[in-house]
Design an enzyme around this catalytic site. Sequence first.
Site, short mmCIF file in Angstrom:
data_model
loop_
_atom_site.label_atom_id
_atom_site.label_comp_id
_atom_site.label_asym_id
_atom_site.label_seq_id
_atom_site.Cartn_x
_atom_site.Cartn_y
_atom_site.Cartn_z
N ASP A 109 0.83 -1.19 0.00
CA ASP A 109 0.00 0.00 0.00
C ASP A 109 0.87 1.25 0.00
O ASP A 109 2.01 1.23 0.48
CB ASP A 109 -0.90 0.03 1.24
N ARG A 110 0.31 2.35 -0.49
CA ARG A 110 1.07 3.60 -0.57
C ARG A 110 1.59 4.01 0.82
O ARG A 110 2.68 4.56 0.94
CB ARG A 110 0.17 4.70 -1.15
#
Length: 301
Positions: free
Chosen positions: A134-135
């Site tokens: 995930d970012r």
Amino acid sequence: MILTARIDAEQAGLRLDDAAKLLFPQLSKGEIRRVIDWGGCNINQVLVRVASRQVKEGDEVALGLMEADRCIDLVYQKHELLYEDKDFLAVYKAVGVNSQRTPYQLKGTVEYAVECYMKSIGLRDPSRVVHRLDRGTSGVMFFPKHKQAATLISNLLKEGKVQKTYWALVSGSPDQQSWKVDAPLDRVSKFRYGVSLRGKPARTVFNVLGEGGGVTAIEAKPLTGRTHQIRVHLAHSGFPIIGDESYGGIPASRMMLHCRAMRFTGPRGKIIEAVAPLDAEFLEAAPEGAFEQPDGEATAY
């Protein structure tokens, strides 16, 4: 935000950036050129990164707008890699960086930076994203250097034969030193997942590494590879990750989740492993002594 418009007779024959200025007058020419350069422009659903390209009547132009502070020109140098051999390489993904391209961005993603590195050492294969972070998550990402390696690691991931170790910080104090969550996951909205009997099987093993100041350091070993698995399973256990407000975590400068290590058996029985250092924000928020880093290991910034 994605802006879309179609080229009419008035704009036909113009340069892409000039035509886009007429189509989207709220944007400056500089903003439009930045979108094009960073991979946020499509013509007829095909990526275009040449501002001088001529457009024709009927072309559909789409611009993906991204905040200027997310334009981080990510580059990987050989000495910065976490691992490399003739089949695989591993890199450190920092918080705030996308693993792969989005409708808004190509340049500045791990996928693009790895492909640039591969080209710099004479490889013609594209970078293949076989797993993602995930970012808001930092840590190890592996990339295969060729199609055969991609097939191998993809199969190992599907079979659960890639050992992953994550470190997380949560609020509160678990009653158990270790526990296992076996709870299926399903999408509950566009960007969120949750425990659901109709979901896909998901299993994670958790261990407490240290506590202090109301914060607990957790080691998580996912036995399956579902989207948001560790985040949801910790929230389901009553201990959402600090900074993970989507799942009930208290606000923080970053989401305190880090892919510490990945390990698998490669071609010819070779053990392949990469370990990623922690960044300063994570270390500062952690209980003292919970993450003892080996002597000489650098902190990632």
